[in-house]
Design a protein around this motif. Structure first.
Motif, PDB file in Angstrom:
ATOM      1  N   ALA A 148      -3.596  -2.815   4.402  1.00  0.00           N
ATOM      2  CA  ALA A 148      -3.991  -1.687   5.255  1.00  0.00           C
ATOM      3  C   ALA A 148      -5.421  -1.883   5.756  1.00  0.00           C
ATOM      4  CB  ALA A 148      -3.852  -0.368   4.503  1.00  0.00           C
ATOM      5  N   ARG A 149      -6.320  -2.303   4.878  1.00  0.00           N
ATOM      6  CA  ARG A 149      -7.708  -2.507   5.294  1.00  0.00           C
ATOM      7  C   ARG A 149      -7.825  -3.656   6.272  1.00  0.00           C
ATOM      8  NH1 ARG A 149     -12.014  -0.543   2.816  1.00  0.00           N
ATOM      9  NH2 ARG A 149     -10.690   1.298   3.049  1.00  0.00           N
ATOM     10  N   HIS A 150      -7.089  -4.721   6.031  1.00  0.00           N
ATOM     11  CA  HIS A 150      -7.100  -5.871   6.944  1.00  0.00           C
ATOM     12  C   HIS A 150      -6.752  -5.438   8.370  1.00  0.00           C
ATOM     13  CE1 HIS A 150      -6.252  -9.939   8.428  1.00  0.00           C
ATOM     14  NE2 HIS A 150      -5.073  -9.497   8.829  1.00  0.00           N
ATOM     15  N   THR A 151      -5.716  -4.633   8.511  1.00  0.00           N
ATOM     16  CA  THR A 151      -5.307  -4.203   9.844  1.00  0.00           C
ATOM     17  C   THR A 151      -6.309  -3.215  10.439  1.00  0.00           C
ATOM     18  OG1 THR A 151      -3.828  -2.541   8.904  1.00  0.00           O
ATOM     19  CG2 THR A 151      -2.858  -4.675   9.473  1.00  0.00           C
ATOM     20  N   THR A 152      -6.958  -2.432   9.605  1.00  0.00           N
ATOM     21  CA  THR A 152      -8.031  -1.555  10.097  1.00  0.00           C
ATOM     22  C   THR A 152      -9.172  -2.393  10.646  1.00  0.00           C
ATOM     23  OG1 THR A 152      -7.498   0.281   8.621  1.00  0.00           O
ATOM     24  CG2 THR A 152      -9.771   0.143   9.414  1.00  0.00           C
ATOM     25  N   LEU A 153      -9.579  -3.402   9.900  1.00  0.00           N
ATOM     26  CA  LEU A 153     -10.686  -4.251  10.352  1.00  0.00           C
ATOM     27  C   LEU A 153     -10.342  -4.960  11.655  1.00  0.00           C
ATOM     28  CD1 LEU A 153     -11.855  -5.719   6.921  1.00  0.00           C
ATOM     29  CD2 LEU A 153     -12.781  -3.754   8.187  1.00  0.00           C
ATOM     30  N   GLU A 154      -9.097  -5.383  11.800  1.00  0.00           N
ATOM     31  CA  GLU A 154      -8.673  -5.982  13.070  1.00  0.00           C
ATOM     32  C   GLU A 154      -8.776  -4.975  14.217  1.00  0.00           C
ATOM     33  OE1 GLU A 154      -4.696  -7.422  12.373  1.00  0.00           O
ATOM     34  OE2 GLU A 154      -5.430  -9.462  12.057  1.00  0.00           O
ATOM     35  N   LEU A 213     -15.721   6.099   8.318  1.00  0.00           N
ATOM     36  CA  LEU A 213     -16.446   6.704   7.203  1.00  0.00           C
ATOM     37  C   LEU A 213     -15.521   7.609   6.392  1.00  0.00           C
ATOM     38  CD1 LEU A 213     -19.262   6.503   6.001  1.00  0.00           C
ATOM     39  CD2 LEU A 213     -19.893   8.514   7.334  1.00  0.00           C
ATOM     40  N   HIS A 214     -14.568   8.234   7.055  1.00  0.00           N
ATOM     41  CA  HIS A 214     -13.571   9.054   6.364  1.00  0.00           C
ATOM     42  C   HIS A 214     -12.775   8.203   5.374  1.00  0.00           C
ATOM     43  CE1 HIS A 214     -10.587  12.208   5.781  1.00  0.00           C
ATOM     44  NE2 HIS A 214      -9.646  11.335   6.092  1.00  0.00           N
ATOM     45  N   PHE A 215     -12.396   6.985   5.761  1.00  0.00           N
ATOM     46  CA  PHE A 215     -11.654   6.105   4.850  1.00  0.00           C
ATOM     47  C   PHE A 215     -12.455   5.853   3.583  1.00  0.00           C
ATOM     48  CE2 PHE A 215      -9.773   3.763   8.789  1.00  0.00           C
ATOM     49  CZ  PHE A 215      -9.017   4.880   9.104  1.00  0.00           C
ATOM     50  N   ALA A 216     -13.740   5.546   3.749  1.00  0.00           N
ATOM     51  CA  ALA A 216     -14.591   5.295   2.582  1.00  0.00           C
ATOM     52  C   ALA A 216     -14.734   6.551   1.737  1.00  0.00           C
ATOM     53  CB  ALA A 216     -15.962   4.787   3.038  1.00  0.00           C
ATOM     54  N   ALA A 217     -14.887   7.702   2.375  1.00  0.00           N
ATOM     55  CA  ALA A 217     -15.060   8.962   1.651  1.00  0.00           C
ATOM     56  C   ALA A 217     -13.807   9.325   0.858  1.00  0.00           C
ATOM     57  CB  ALA A 217     -15.414  10.088   2.636  1.00  0.00           C
ATOM     58  N   VAL A 218     -12.646   9.166   1.458  1.00  0.00           N
ATOM     59  CA  VAL A 218     -11.395   9.475   0.760  1.00  0.00           C
ATOM     60  C   VAL A 218     -11.246   8.564  -0.457  1.00  0.00           C
ATOM     61  CG1 VAL A 218      -8.870   9.350   0.937  1.00  0.00           C
ATOM     62  CG2 VAL A 218     -10.203  10.474   2.737  1.00  0.00           C
ATOM     63  N   GLU A 219     -11.485   7.290  -0.269  1.00  0.00           N
ATOM     64  CA  GLU A 219     -11.352   6.347  -1.383  1.00  0.00           C
ATOM     65  C   GLU A 219     -12.336   6.695  -2.499  1.00  0.00           C
ATOM     66  OE1 GLU A 219     -11.260   1.529  -2.167  1.00  0.00           O
ATOM     67  OE2 GLU A 219     -10.788   2.319  -0.171  1.00  0.00           O
ATOM     68  N   TYR A 220     -13.576   7.013  -2.128  1.00  0.00           N
ATOM     69  CA  TYR A 220     -14.564   7.389  -3.137  1.00  0.00           C
ATOM     70  C   TYR A 220     -14.132   8.658  -3.878  1.00  0.00           C
ATOM     71  CZ  TYR A 220     -18.846   8.416  -5.550  1.00  0.00           C
ATOM     72  OH  TYR A 220     -19.751   8.680  -6.550  1.00  0.00           O
ATOM     73  N   LEU A 271      -3.127  -2.793  -5.081  1.00  0.00           N
ATOM     74  CA  LEU A 271      -4.316  -3.317  -4.396  1.00  0.00           C
ATOM     75  C   LEU A 271      -3.938  -4.227  -3.235  1.00  0.00           C
ATOM     76  CD1 LEU A 271      -6.764  -4.076  -7.333  1.00  0.00           C
ATOM     77  CD2 LEU A 271      -7.150  -2.487  -5.432  1.00  0.00           C
ATOM     78  N   SER A 272      -2.878  -5.016  -3.388  1.00  0.00           N
ATOM     79  CA  SER A 272      -2.486  -5.897  -2.279  1.00  0.00           C
ATOM     80  C   SER A 272      -2.032  -5.071  -1.078  1.00  0.00           C
ATOM     81  CB  SER A 272      -1.436  -6.915  -2.717  1.00  0.00           C
ATOM     82  OG  SER A 272      -0.198  -6.330  -3.019  1.00  0.00           O
ATOM     83  N   MET A 273      -1.383  -3.928  -1.320  1.00  0.00           N
ATOM     84  CA  MET A 273      -1.004  -3.048  -0.205  1.00  0.00           C
ATOM     85  C   MET A 273      -2.240  -2.418   0.429  1.00  0.00           C
ATOM     86  SD  MET A 273       2.485  -1.205  -1.515  1.00  0.00           S
ATOM     87  CE  MET A 273       2.322  -1.263  -3.287  1.00  0.00           C
ATOM     88  N   MET A 331      -1.205   9.079  -5.802  1.00  0.00           N
ATOM     89  CA  MET A 331      -2.541   9.431  -5.320  1.00  0.00           C
ATOM     90  C   MET A 331      -3.192   8.246  -4.627  1.00  0.00           C
ATOM     91  SD  MET A 331      -3.883  11.656  -8.518  1.00  0.00           S
ATOM     92  CE  MET A 331      -2.863  12.947  -9.206  1.00  0.00           C
ATOM     93  N   TRP A 332      -3.070   7.065  -5.214  1.00  0.00           N
ATOM     94  CA  TRP A 332      -3.675   5.886  -4.598  1.00  0.00           C
ATOM     95  C   TRP A 332      -2.854   5.387  -3.410  1.00  0.00           C
ATOM     96  CZ3 TRP A 332      -8.408   4.112  -4.608  1.00  0.00           C
ATOM     97  CH2 TRP A 332      -9.275   4.701  -5.526  1.00  0.00           C
ATOM     98  N   PHE A 333      -1.563   5.597  -3.429  1.00  0.00           N
ATOM     99  CA  PHE A 333      -0.768   5.344  -2.230  1.00  0.00           C
ATOM    100  C   PHE A 333      -1.305   6.203  -1.089  1.00  0.00           C
ATOM    101  CE2 PHE A 333       2.552   7.318   0.370  1.00  0.00           C
ATOM    102  CZ  PHE A 333       2.947   6.231   1.122  1.00  0.00           C
ATOM    103  N   HIS A 334      -1.625   7.456  -1.388  1.00  0.00           N
ATOM    104  CA  HIS A 334      -2.134   8.361  -0.356  1.00  0.00           C
ATOM    105  C   HIS A 334      -3.453   7.857   0.227  1.00  0.00           C
ATOM    106  CE1 HIS A 334      -3.080  11.801   2.022  1.00  0.00           C
ATOM    107  NE2 HIS A 334      -4.197  11.981   1.353  1.00  0.00           N
ATOM    108  N   VAL A 335      -4.278   7.190  -0.561  1.00  0.00           N
ATOM    109  CA  VAL A 335      -5.548   6.665  -0.047  1.00  0.00           C
ATOM    110  C   VAL A 335      -5.282   5.734   1.135  1.00  0.00           C
ATOM    111  CG1 VAL A 335      -7.536   5.187  -0.586  1.00  0.00           C
ATOM    112  CG2 VAL A 335      -6.806   6.964  -2.216  1.00  0.00           C
ATOM    113  N   PHE A 336      -4.366   4.793   0.961  1.00  0.00           N
ATOM    114  CA  PHE A 336      -4.141   3.879   2.089  1.00  0.00           C
ATOM    115  C   PHE A 336      -3.154   4.424   3.105  1.00  0.00           C
ATOM    116  CE2 PHE A 336      -1.148   2.005  -0.993  1.00  0.00           C
ATOM    117  CZ  PHE A 336      -0.051   1.665  -0.223  1.00  0.00           C
TER     118      PHE A 336
END
Length: 176
Positions: free
Chosen positions: A30-36, A62-69, A24-26, A151-156
């Motif tokens: 990744a999300r932090h840098t996306t938001l920036e 929206l693709h990021f959210a869809a992949v994670e979901y 989760l910290s990784m 699989m979760w590594f692939h999400v980010f």
């Protein structure tokens, strides 16, 4: 759940198994840098297409959210998306012509809200598993075995890859 003071630490997170917290910290970094990369973009910038085959920044968010979901459903519920979920997320998963046609007209808060809602569900789901869960294997791409950690590594990893596209698109936005 993202602690900006600890964003550069891959570390345990209270309430999570050790490896789960580190994963989760990784994901949070990744999300932090996306938001920036998307801060202060307006609707026109989010909808901008470099060419007839490119994705917009909004579509990629929206693709990021869809992949994670989709990975939540796959790894926690052991199923694919149902018709209702495909109606909501299918276009963002596939992108392409449908994405260019349908994913537009939203402001940044819309995309950030989707990302946050999905991530909050990820936090909740990850509280329910231990580190052994990450190492459970199943068939994945091309008939090969993968564990849930991959699989979760692939999400980010997917988010990081497409964030590069976002930065490229942003650098090419028409000057206002």
């Amino acid at each position: 759940m993202m602690d900006s003071d600890r964003i550069y630490l891959i570390a345990d997170m209270p309430g999570y198994a050790p490896q789960v917290g580190r994963l989760l910290s990784m994901m949070n970094y990744a999300r932090h840098t996306t938001l920036e990369a998307v801060q202060h973009l307006n609707r026109q910038q989010l909808d901008y297409l470099l060419d007839a085959r490119s994705n917009s920044i909004g579509a990629l968010l929206l693709h990021f959210a869809a992949v994670e979901y989709a990975y939540q459903v796959s790894t926690f519920e052991d199923r694919g998306l149902n018709e209702e979920e495909l109606a909501e997320w299918g276009t963002a998963l596939d992108l392409g012509d449908a994405g260019r046609e349908r994913i537009n007209g939203h402001d940044l808060d819309y995309y950030l809200g989707k990302l946050e809602a999905v991530r909050n569900r990820t936090y909740d789901l990850f509280r329910s598993v231990d580190d052994r869960w990450l190492y459970e294997q199943e068939e994945f791409w091309y008939g090969k075995q993968a564990n849930r950690y991959f699989m979760w590594f692939h999400v980010f990893e997917d988010e990081i890859n497409h964030r590069g596209q976002i930065r490229l698109i942003r650098s090419r936005l028409p000057k206002e």
